[in-house]
Each structure stands twice: as C-alpha cells, then as structure tokens.
Design a protein around this motif. Structure first.
Motif, short mmCIF file in Angstrom:
data_model
loop_
_atom_site.label_atom_id
_atom_site.label_comp_id
_atom_site.label_asym_id
_atom_site.label_seq_id
_atom_site.Cartn_x
_atom_site.Cartn_y
_atom_site.Cartn_z
N TYR A 240 40.56 31.92 42.06
CA TYR A 240 40.66 30.75 42.93
C TYR A 240 39.27 30.25 43.30
N VAL A 241 39.08 28.94 43.24
CA VAL A 241 37.81 28.31 43.60
C VAL A 241 38.02 27.62 44.95
N PRO A 242 37.70 28.29 46.07
CA PRO A 242 38.08 27.77 47.40
C PRO A 242 37.43 26.43 47.73
N GLU A 243 36.19 26.23 47.32
CA GLU A 243 35.51 24.98 47.67
C GLU A 243 36.14 23.77 46.97
N GLU A 244 36.91 24.04 45.91
CA GLU A 244 37.57 22.94 45.21
C GLU A 244 39.09 23.00 45.34
N GLY A 245 39.60 24.03 46.03
CA GLY A 245 41.03 24.14 46.27
C GLY A 245 41.87 24.28 45.01
N ARG A 246 41.36 25.00 44.02
CA ARG A 246 42.08 25.15 42.75
C ARG A 246 41.72 26.48 42.09
N SER A 247 42.48 26.83 41.06
CA SER A 247 42.16 28.01 40.27
C SER A 247 41.31 27.62 39.07
N GLU A 248 40.64 28.59 38.47
CA GLU A 248 39.87 28.35 37.26
C GLU A 248 40.74 27.73 36.17
N THR A 249 40.14 26.93 35.36
CA THR A 249 40.82 26.46 34.15
C THR A 249 40.76 27.56 33.10
N ASP A 250 41.53 27.41 32.04
CA ASP A 250 41.47 28.37 30.94
C ASP A 250 40.06 28.46 30.37
N GLU A 251 39.40 27.30 30.25
CA GLU A 251 38.05 27.27 29.69
C GLU A 251 37.07 28.01 30.59
N GLU A 252 37.20 27.83 31.90
CA GLU A 252 36.30 28.52 32.84
C GLU A 252 36.54 30.02 32.83
N TYR A 253 37.80 30.41 32.76
CA TYR A 253 38.11 31.84 32.67
C TYR A 253 37.48 32.45 31.44
N VAL A 254 37.68 31.83 30.29
CA VAL A 254 37.16 32.35 29.03
C VAL A 254 35.64 32.45 29.09
N ALA A 255 34.98 31.43 29.61
CA ALA A 255 33.51 31.43 29.68
C ALA A 255 33.02 32.56 30.58
N ARG A 256 33.65 32.75 31.74
CA ARG A 256 33.21 33.79 32.68
C ARG A 256 33.40 35.18 32.09
N VAL A 257 34.59 35.45 31.56
CA VAL A 257 34.90 36.78 31.04
C VAL A 257 34.07 37.10 29.80
N THR A 258 33.93 36.11 28.92
CA THR A 258 33.16 36.33 27.71
C THR A 258 31.70 36.61 28.04
N ALA A 259 31.15 35.88 29.00
CA ALA A 259 29.75 36.10 29.40
C ALA A 259 29.56 37.51 29.98
N ASP A 260 30.50 37.96 30.82
CA ASP A 260 30.40 39.29 31.42
C ASP A 260 30.47 40.38 30.36
N LEU A 261 31.47 40.32 29.50
CA LEU A 261 31.63 41.35 28.47
C LEU A 261 30.47 41.33 27.49
N GLY A 262 30.02 40.13 27.14
CA GLY A 262 28.90 40.02 26.22
C GLY A 262 27.62 40.59 26.80
N LYS A 263 27.42 40.38 28.10
CA LYS A 263 26.23 40.92 28.76
C LYS A 263 26.27 42.45 28.76
N ALA A 264 27.45 43.01 29.06
CA ALA A 264 27.57 44.47 29.04
C ALA A 264 27.28 45.02 27.65
N GLU A 265 27.85 44.39 26.64
CA GLU A 265 27.61 44.84 25.26
C GLU A 265 26.12 44.79 24.91
N GLN A 266 25.48 43.71 25.29
CA GLN A 266 24.06 43.55 24.95
C GLN A 266 23.19 44.58 25.65
N ARG A 267 23.48 44.85 26.93
CA ARG A 267 22.70 45.84 27.65
C ARG A 267 22.88 47.24 27.05
#
Length: 397
Positions: A240-267
């Motif tokens: 949930y994005v409180p400042e915008e009163g909505r949940s993440e879009t599919d694209e935002e979810y994918v970008a966030r999760v992919t960035a996190d997992l990719g960062k862990a893999e790279q480290r």
C-alpha cells in the motif's frame, strides 16, 4: 443524609452498575475474520475450535481453487522397489531446516547447540549422507545421482550464532550445509534484530563446504497491503502506498522485488564468488508473480517450508523443520524415514497429493466438513498469519 451525600451515593452506584455491565463486552471473544490477499472474505466459514482454526471444504475448493476429495485404495502410492536394510529412500533428497541456534534457547523455534549436535550424530548413526548445495542443484537440474539417504542441511536468516554454535559441529562431523542470508543485515550490522554473520565469517566457512545463498536483500518482513493496515510478507504482496491512497501496480511490484533479489544475488557474488543462484522464500511464501521475478533473474532453485522429501520433479523444494527445541531428535527427524500413508478418516487428496490431516471435523447434510486451515495453507504454499488482538487470519498467495 443530606442532599449532596445522596447525589454522591447515586453517582457511585451508577458507576458501579455501568462498570459491571461493560465487563462482558470488554472480555467477549471476538469472532475470527479471514483476509485473503488483503480482502476480507465474508462468510468464509472460519471456525475456532480447541485453539485451532478450521475452514469448510467449500472454502478450499471454491475460494482457494484447490481440489479436495476422498482417496481410493489405488490412490495410495506404493514403491515397489526393494530397498536394502538401512536405506530409507533412493534418488531423493530430504532437506532439513533450522533457524537460530543458541547455548540456551529462549524460544521453542530455537534449537540448542547440544540438540543440534545430537541431530548430527543421529544422521551419522542412521546412515544419512549430507550433500552440498551444488550436488542438490545438479540433482534437480542436470539429472545427477545422489547417495541413498541424501540430506541437505539448511539454515535461514544468516544469524551469527550459526558461526558460533553450528559451524564447529558441522566441521566436527565434516558435514556440508547452506545458510540463506538476509543480505541487508550483513551489509549493515547496525540494523535491528539478531546479529547477522559477517562476510569474513562466511568466507572462512566456505572453505569447509558451507554455502551462503539468497533470503532476499531486505524483504524478510511484513508491510501494509491496504488502507486498513493488513500486513503481509513484502516479497509476495503489492504494498500500500499511503501518500497516494493506493496499492502498488504490477509493474511497481515487479520492479521492487526484482531490484531487491538482484541486489542480494550481486552482493553474494561479489563477496563470496557465488556461481549458483538459490533462494529460500521468507516465511516460505511464494506466488506466480514472485516466481516470474526469479525466472527473469535466472534463479532456478528455491525452497519453501512445505514438508516433504524432494525428487527431481520438485523444483519448489520441500523442507522438514528440525529446528525445534521442544521435541526429541527421534521425533523431529522421523520424517526422514518415510512410511506409506494409511488411508483413514483424516486422509484426503488435496490437489492430487495424499495428505494425512491431524483432524477433520465431520460435516452433515447441511454443513460441509471442516479442515485445519494452517495445514491446508502449508500444503498449498500459502502464507498464513494470525493477529491475536483482532483475531484476524491473513492468507496470501
């Protein structure tokens, strides 16, 4: 008695009556509610019986979309292969799951160093063969053979107590293992929580066949998924994005999760030279969106917390929770000696898999049978959480 004294006495009596009449409301037990993927399910049929939550068969089939049926005699899988004495399974791998390990456990989910050593001794005495994560990946994806009674020893979360207590015991037995690390806690030791391993400690342990892999960079926690504040694991949820009163879009979810997992893999690659990409899901929770992110990153091997022993077809790895301090080694590790499931009143086919439920509340012509929700959720790979204060059960997939 004067007028003032009478009024004071009357107010005191009214206050006492009011207090007495409000006690039942304050102590009344709330009816449990069920939230699925951030949405409250009305008329879910949730029942709290003997401190266990049950759901009707119709919820399992209609809402969760699973199949549930009574097995027939020919549904019982019988392995016709004759195994020699001391061989409990062949061409399979059992995966043990541990978390924290301490000298004196402070919780039943934490195992003591003494108990862990007893487990390792039991494995050795009973003829089990601990393998490396490299052997496990080759078994799954390259068709390589594994020893009879193969077992993979895993730890989650990357706690420093693994180095202090488990590592010396693993070295003593010359056993391989793998620890799934929350990488942000390694990069920043000032973060709250149990102290994590250091990169230097991991590099030292790698010399003794101890591997370290992905438990996300910083997604081992819950966050709100709606305006009501319902929280779910962040790796499987559109937040949930409180400042915008909505949940993440599919694209935002994918970008966030992919960035996190990719960062862990790279480290992990930068610090340890990892060449394999392996993940254990936080809380064992996964869904199709998360699996798509893994595929995009080339992470082919993953582990859940569903109970079972893995064959080559089980790409979402089963694990057996051995890290409890309130049970004996024999009881915790009994699942490593699989036995045929007897078909009885508590045995059902759930999505085609034979499941022996701990209990089933029989139905009648007007009410469907009730099944333990936690056991159903674990078998279907659903995240399940429970808020004791609001008596809210949260499911997510």
């Amino acid at each position: 008695m004067n007028r003032l004294s009478q009024l004071l006495l009357l107010f005191a009596m009214l206050a006492l009556v009011s207090a007495c009449t409000t006690v039942p409301k304050a102590t009344a037990k709330l009816e449990p509610t069920l939230v699925l993927n951030g949405v409250e399910i009305e008329k879910a049929g949730l029942v709290d019986k003997n401190d266990m939550m049950y759901v009707p068969a119709t919820f399992i089939t209609d809402t969760l979309g699973a199949t549930l049926e009574k097995p027939k005699d020919n549904d019982l899988h019988i392995d016709n292969e004759e195994l020699v004495e001391g061989v409990y399974y062949r061409d399979q791998v059992a995966v043990l799951m541990y978390h924290a390990i301490m000298d004196e456990p402070t919780d039943s989910s934490i195992i003591s160093a003494k108990q862990f050593r007893e487990h390792m001794q039991w494995l050795k005495d009973e003829g089990y063969v601990p393998i490396t994560i490299e052997q496990y990946v080759a078994f799954l994806h390259e068709g390589e053979e594994v020893p009879d009674n193969a077992v993979l020893i895993t730890f989650d979360d990357g706690y420093e107590n693994f180095y202090t207590y488990a590592f010396p015991i693993l070295k003593e037995f010359d056993f391989a293992a793998v620890n799934f690390v929350i990488v942000s806690g390694v990069d920043d030791p000032s973060l709250p929580g149990i102290k994590k391993l250091s990169w230097d400690q991991m590099r030292e342990m790698k010399e003794h066949r101890i591997a370290f892999h992905n438990h996300t960079y910083n997604m081992h926690h819950y966050a709100a998924v709606n305006a009501e504040g319902i929280e779910q694991p962040v790796a499987i949820s559109k937040l949930y994005v409180p400042e915008e009163g909505r949940s993440e879009t599919d694209e935002e979810y994918v970008a966030r999760v992919t960035a996190d997992l990719g960062k862990a893999e790279q480290r992990l690659k930068d610090e340890l030279g990892n060449t394999l990409s392996v993940i254990a899901f936080p809380y064992g929770a996964y869904n199709d969106r998360l699996l798509d992110c893994l595929e995009a990153l080339g992470i082919e091997t993953s582990f859940t917390i569903q109970k079972g022993i893995n064959s080559k077809e089980d790409k979402l790895g089963y694990r057996i929770n051995a890290g409890r301090s309130d049970q004996s080694a024999e009881k915790l590790l009994a699942a490593l000696k699989p036995k045929p499931i007897d078909i009885n009143d508590h045995t059902m086919l759930l999505n085609g898999k034979l499941i022996a439920f701990s209990s089933i509340i029989a139905g009648d012509d007007n009410q469907p049978a009730l099944y333990p929700l936690r056991e159903v959720s674990n078998e279907l790979g659903l995240f399940i959480g429970f808020n004791k204060e609001t008596r809210t059960v949260t499911l997510a997939n």
